[in-house]
Design a protein around this motif. Sequence first.
Motif, PDB file in Angstrom:
ATOM      1  N   LYS A 129      -1.653   2.785   3.253  1.00 32.28           N
ATOM      2  CA  LYS A 129      -0.307   3.530   2.976  1.00 32.28           C
ATOM      3  C   LYS A 129       0.807   2.471   2.226  1.00 32.28           C
ATOM      4  O   LYS A 129       1.584   1.952   2.978  1.00 32.28           O
ATOM      5  N   THR A 157      10.968   1.129   1.575  1.00 38.69           N
ATOM      6  CA  THR A 157       9.636   0.912   1.494  1.00 38.69           C
ATOM      7  C   THR A 157       9.192  -0.086   0.345  1.00 38.69           C
ATOM      8  O   THR A 157       9.968  -0.136  -0.775  1.00 38.69           O
ATOM      9  N   TRP A 174      -0.453  -0.592   6.504  1.00 37.70           N
ATOM     10  CA  TRP A 174       0.717  -0.264   6.062  1.00 37.70           C
ATOM     11  C   TRP A 174       1.090  -1.291   4.915  1.00 37.70           C
ATOM     12  O   TRP A 174       0.416  -2.230   4.648  1.00 37.70           O
TER      13      TRP A 174
END
Length: 173
Positions: A99, A128, A154
Amino acid sequence: MKLIVTGATGFVGTEVIRQALRNPAVTSVVALTRKPIQPSNTGTTKLQSVVLEDWTSPYPEASKTPPALADYLLMRGRVENVILDFAKNTPDIQVTVTKPGGIDSPNRPIRATASPAMQAIYVKFADTPIMHVSELAAAMIDQCLNGITKDPLWAKDIMDIGKRVLGEEDYLR
């Protein structure tokens, strides 16, 4: 180690292939593609291109349509689910989902080339991280070679692994 790369002709897949072919611990690379690919300037026989013809089957009606990048996200989710299900029934196969968030490269600066829809997504998910495509590819290969440490993987984890395993000469320029 044998590495199977789906999406091998895409932005990230191309970088995974480039790094895998340079990595002596990777003995074989199988690229699942829509069209045959050849490694550029590597002179290697480690790469096998497997062309999959049926990429056009319709998505199930029950799928919800995401607000942006719908075709890509639905295809990615479908592929992830098939691979995860396959790995559950195959003890010698390990998989994880990455991700990454934003992915940047010298030839594709993320903010400069983003469509208005993508700009809206970046604003919505402003915290992000944006990582270099080489860091993502290096982290994915590292997890294959040394074992999966987290699932899913992540953005912060990907960047930490990528920066740890890459040499300055390994970055895509």
